[in-house]
Write a protein that holds these residues in place. Structure first.
Motif, mmCIF file in Angstrom:
data_model
loop_
_atom_site.group_PDB
_atom_site.id
_atom_site.type_symbol
_atom_site.label_atom_id
_atom_site.label_comp_id
_atom_site.label_asym_id
_atom_site.label_seq_id
_atom_site.Cartn_x
_atom_site.Cartn_y
_atom_site.Cartn_z
ATOM 1 N N TYR A 135 -1.782 -3.784 15.737
ATOM 2 C CA TYR A 135 -1.452 -2.720 14.838
ATOM 3 C C TYR A 135 -2.665 -1.724 14.571
ATOM 4 O O TYR A 135 -2.288 -0.694 14.038
ATOM 5 N N VAL A 182 0.895 3.283 8.056
ATOM 6 C CA VAL A 182 1.435 2.040 8.102
ATOM 7 C C VAL A 182 2.285 2.083 9.049
ATOM 8 O O VAL A 182 2.515 1.066 9.839
ATOM 9 N N LEU A 183 3.290 3.057 9.061
ATOM 10 C CA LEU A 183 4.379 3.094 10.034
ATOM 11 C C LEU A 183 3.893 3.055 11.293
ATOM 12 O O LEU A 183 4.605 2.076 12.384
ATOM 13 N N GLU A 223 0.921 8.456 -6.916
ATOM 14 C CA GLU A 223 0.901 9.931 -6.907
ATOM 15 C C GLU A 223 2.237 10.561 -7.382
ATOM 16 O O GLU A 223 2.335 11.812 -7.141
ATOM 17 N N TRP A 253 4.613 0.222 14.309
ATOM 18 C CA TRP A 253 5.042 0.698 15.704
ATOM 19 C C TRP A 253 4.125 0.056 16.896
ATOM 20 O O TRP A 253 4.657 -0.544 17.708
ATOM 21 N N LEU A 300 -8.277 7.773 10.319
ATOM 22 C CA LEU A 300 -8.566 7.005 9.305
ATOM 23 C C LEU A 300 -9.741 7.792 8.678
ATOM 24 O O LEU A 300 -10.016 7.902 7.505
ATOM 25 N N PHE A 353 -1.951 12.856 1.061
ATOM 26 C CA PHE A 353 -2.323 11.610 1.284
ATOM 27 C C PHE A 353 -1.276 10.459 1.188
ATOM 28 O O PHE A 353 -1.470 9.574 2.048
ATOM 29 N N VAL A 354 -0.148 10.658 0.485
ATOM 30 C CA VAL A 354 0.661 9.504 0.332
ATOM 31 C C VAL A 354 1.615 9.397 1.577
ATOM 32 O O VAL A 354 1.628 8.394 2.202
ATOM 33 N N ALA A 378 1.103 3.751 -3.241
ATOM 34 C CA ALA A 378 0.476 5.060 -3.175
ATOM 35 C C ALA A 378 1.433 6.142 -3.387
ATOM 36 O O ALA A 378 1.461 7.031 -4.374
ATOM 37 N N PHE A 406 0.909 -1.289 0.009
ATOM 38 C CA PHE A 406 -0.200 0.057 -0.087
ATOM 39 C C PHE A 406 0.849 1.189 -0.053
ATOM 40 O O PHE A 406 0.702 2.175 -0.754
ATOM 41 N N MET A 407 1.825 1.314 0.973
ATOM 42 C CA MET A 407 2.825 2.439 0.835
ATOM 43 C C MET A 407 3.454 2.458 -0.568
ATOM 44 O O MET A 407 3.353 3.836 -1.081
ATOM 45 N N TRP A 442 -8.151 10.399 6.775
ATOM 46 C CA TRP A 442 -7.467 9.709 5.504
ATOM 47 C C TRP A 442 -8.454 9.466 4.392
ATOM 48 O O TRP A 442 -8.458 9.505 3.180
ATOM 49 N N ILE A 443 -9.758 8.986 4.688
ATOM 50 C CA ILE A 443 -10.891 8.616 3.824
ATOM 51 C C ILE A 443 -11.273 9.718 3.032
ATOM 52 O O ILE A 443 -11.540 9.796 2.007
ATOM 53 N N GLY A 461 -2.700 15.361 -2.668
ATOM 54 C CA GLY A 461 -2.248 13.976 -3.065
ATOM 55 C C GLY A 461 -0.718 13.616 -2.483
ATOM 56 O O GLY A 461 -0.834 12.468 -1.987
ATOM 57 N N GLY A 462 0.146 14.144 -2.202
ATOM 58 C CA GLY A 462 1.435 14.368 -1.673
ATOM 59 C C GLY A 462 1.018 14.153 -0.155
ATOM 60 O O GLY A 462 1.425 13.333 0.534
ATOM 61 N N ILE A 509 2.559 13.956 -8.949
ATOM 62 C CA ILE A 509 2.515 15.185 -8.765
ATOM 63 C C ILE A 509 3.691 16.012 -8.582
ATOM 64 O O ILE A 509 3.756 17.088 -8.595
ATOM 65 N N SER A 523 -0.607 8.055 4.161
ATOM 66 C CA SER A 523 -0.752 6.563 4.124
ATOM 67 C C SER A 523 0.232 5.761 4.824
ATOM 68 O O SER A 523 0.370 5.033 5.390
ATOM 69 N N ILE A 524 1.538 6.330 4.460
ATOM 70 C CA ILE A 524 2.830 6.004 4.859
ATOM 71 C C ILE A 524 2.936 6.018 6.579
ATOM 72 O O ILE A 524 3.289 5.113 7.263
#
Ligand code: HEM
Lengths: 334, 261
Positions: B198, B185-186, A316, B190, B209, B177-178, A312, A308-309, B212-213, B174-175, A319, B181-182
């Protein structure tokens, strides 16, 4: 009939449906976290929504997979091709995360064990039914200079039957891993060794904080209320520090369930409650609280997270491409 | 050091405010010198902000990414830095006023909510000692900053009823959002290491969340018919409000695993 089926497939795989489901998920999460913070996420309604999202994402991604060749052929620009790959990877990642979560929901479980130094607990049984046990050799708290805890460490040995399989130190952020089982440092506490004497009868216990003990042959009871490592009346029931500078046991005494008195006793002092009733706190045993978890879905969720990471970021990446004024509107159509 | 940090943050807040006013007056009067002065003020603010971050790093001996206080001053710093980069690349100065006012308000909230924290830091509790946590917070700071820039751009588009910068709203959102998202997940990695779960639906996770949605929905619909333009921009602004709620509302109103910072 075929046409009904076709329509159903179209609806359930469409991005519009997906977006609507996402919006519902956002609303449900927000509302649920306020009205039913503990239970909401276990409700059938909520999980049905997640499953619907899963199905929709699955179908939609499957569709795009089939179309990928065409989509890639249409794009001459490497960034746009990467974007197509990224979109596919990103949505696949989400699917894996949901799969991992569902497997955990169905087949995963977790529990806690409390172990004093020198104690052993059953963790699980392997496929042949042989016992897997955990033995706590030692539990330690490391401190910073200002006496705040910097780490909790449990030195453990893991056995299968009588065979030593693994020796390890479990600490916060460093769980132990053994064949699909993970063991985490969760918390700790202390138990108190107590001797109780009534009408000449002597009993010894290892009591937990809060435990109520009957004094034999009498209507007296003693509650081992709390261990305080650094007792100072000015701090009341709080410890001045976590170092054992002035260790005391706070206890309370009851007769026929009525509170008669409270005290702060040092270790090794025989306390007279009544002419023939005595209590003595002999020492302390600290115990470690470990979380034992088995989550067969974890590898899926983990792989999903990574996909997913990555996806994504690829999706993108456009951009960073310089938009040329004339292509702005074109870009907006892809 | 505590005094230095306090003064730097106060100075940064002040010059961000001045910069915002200069950008706003510049928009009205179209005097180029005003924009120049506004940019100069913003750069001064960024340097003061950076001074506070460096001083904090020196006294605590770790990156300033562990509690709410450090998050806020890092968040403001990256937001203004991103804006200055954007201004350099796009030559557009219309969103400077909104962004600088937000930056000044963020730093003001440091003085209101955490007046005694400038030099105060405590050693990390065991759960927080993880490189996953540091990277989780760093990516969250970058994500939030990108959302701030996106919201400032979108707000201006909404007020001026234009859509010539929609592409840049998309790039910022968009940036962001990426990065978000990262970050999520990180954060999950953790939490899995530290707590053994998790995802536990604690308020902070839940609101992250939801945020993010909103951005995911924006990315799916921003170029479809009914949504192009204002409606999509409105979503970016709404997303930013959720970002602020996830930070302030959840940290200071609700409690949970994240309530320490
Ligand atoms: C669960 C959360 C989801 C996330 C986080 C997500 C994320 C994204 C992102 C970031 C993009 C790229 C958008 C852009 O940059 O313009 C995208 C595109 C897309 N998504 Fe999703 N998505 C999700 C769910 C879904 C679902 C449920 C569907 C459909 C059934 C779907 C279908 C698509 C399609 C078809 C595109 C390509 C749009 C285009 O190229 O015009 N997504 N998604």
């Amino acid at each position: 009939m075929g046409h009904v089926f076709n329509n159903m497939f179209k609806i359930s795989s469409s991005m519009k449906t997906g977006v609507a489901l996402l919006a519902l998920l956002a609303v449900f999460s927000a509302v649920g976290s306020s009205i039913l913070p503990d239970r909401f996420y276990h409700l059938l309604l909520f999980n049905a929504l997640l499953i619907m999202l899963f199905i929709n994402l699955g179908l939609c991604t499957f569709n795009r997979c089939l179309k990928l060749r065409k989509l890639l052929a249409k794009q001459t620009d490497i960034i746009k091709q990467l974007r197509q790959w990224g979109l596919l990877i990103l949505h696949s990642g989400l699917i894996f995360i949901l799969i991992g979560g569902m497997i955990n929901g169905w087949a995963g479980h977790s529990g806690t064990v409390k172990l004093a130094e020198g104690e052993r607990a059953l963790i699980t049984r392997d496929k042949e039914g042989e016992k897997v046990t955990l033995f706590l050799e030692a539990f330690e708290i490391e401190l910073y200079e200002n006496n705040m805890p910097s780490q909790y460490l449990s030195r453990v040995s893991l056995y299968k039957g009588d065979r030593l399989e693994q020796q390890a130190t479990i600490s916060v952020n460093h769980p132990l891993q053994y064949e699909g089982i993970k063991i985490y440092q969760q918390s700790y506490g202390s138990m108190v060794d107590v001797t109780i004497e009534g009408q000449g009868q002597v009993d010894t216990f290892t009591a937990q904080e809060g435990q109520l003990l009957d004094i034999p042959g009498s209507s007296w009871q003693v509650k081992v209320f709390k261990y305080i490592p650094d007792f100072d009346p000015a701090y009341g029931m709080e410890s001045k520090s976590i170092q054992p500078n002035n260790p005391r046991i706070i206890y309370s005494v009851y007769q026929d369930k009525v509170l008669m008195g409270v005290g702060a006793a040092p270790f090794g002092e025989r306390i007279e409650i009544d002419s023939a009733a005595y209590v003595e706190f002999n020492g302390l045993k600290s115990y470690s609280v470990l979380k034992v978890k088995e989550d067969p879905g974890l590898p899926y969720a983990g792989a999903g997270g990574i996909l997913f990471m990555l996806g994504a970021a690829l999706a993108e990446i456009n951009i960073f491409a310089k938009p040329r004024k004339s292509t702005d509107s074109k870009m907006a159509e892809e | 050091m505590a005094v230095l940090i306090k003064i730097s943050i106060g100075l940064a807040m002040f010059v961000y405010l001045i910069s915002g006013i200069l950008y706003a007056v510049g928009l009205k009067t179209r005097h180029n010198q005003l924009f120049q002065a506004a940019k100069l003020a913003a750069i001064t603010g960024v340097l003061a902000n950076l001074t506070a971050l460096v001083a904090r790093t020196i006294i605590s001996g770790r990156l300033p990414l562990t509690d709410g206080y450090e998050f806020l001053i890092s968040f403001t710093f990256i937001s203004v830095l991103l804006y200055l980069l954007y201004e350099k690349m796009s030559q557009s100065k219309t969103s400077g006023a909104v962004l600088m006012f937000i930056a000044a308000l963020l730093l003001a909230s440091v003085f209101i909510l955490m007046p005694h924290q400038h030099g105060a830091y405590s050693p990390l509790m065991p759960a927080l000692k993880s490189p996953w946590l540091t990277s989780h917070v760093l990516t969250a700071v970058i994500a939030y900053s990108a959302f701030t820039l996106g919201a400032a751009l979108a707000a201006v588009q909404l007020v001026k009823k234009e859509n010539n910068e929609d592409i840049n709203v998309y790039r910022a959102a968009g940036g962001g959002f990426v990065m978000l998202s990262i970050s999520i997940v990180l954060g999950g990695i953790w939490a899995e290491q530290a707590w053994g779960t998790y995802w536990s639906w604690d308020p902070k996770e839940t609101w992250a969340l939801v945020t993010w949605i909103i951005y995911a929905i924006y990315l799916h619909v921003y170029r479809s018919k009914g949504w192009k333009g204002s409606n999509a921009n409105l979503m970016v602004v709404a997303g930013f409000i959720l970002v602020l709620f996830t930070f302030f509302g959840v940290n200071y109103l609700l409690s949970g695993l994240h309530s320490y910072g």
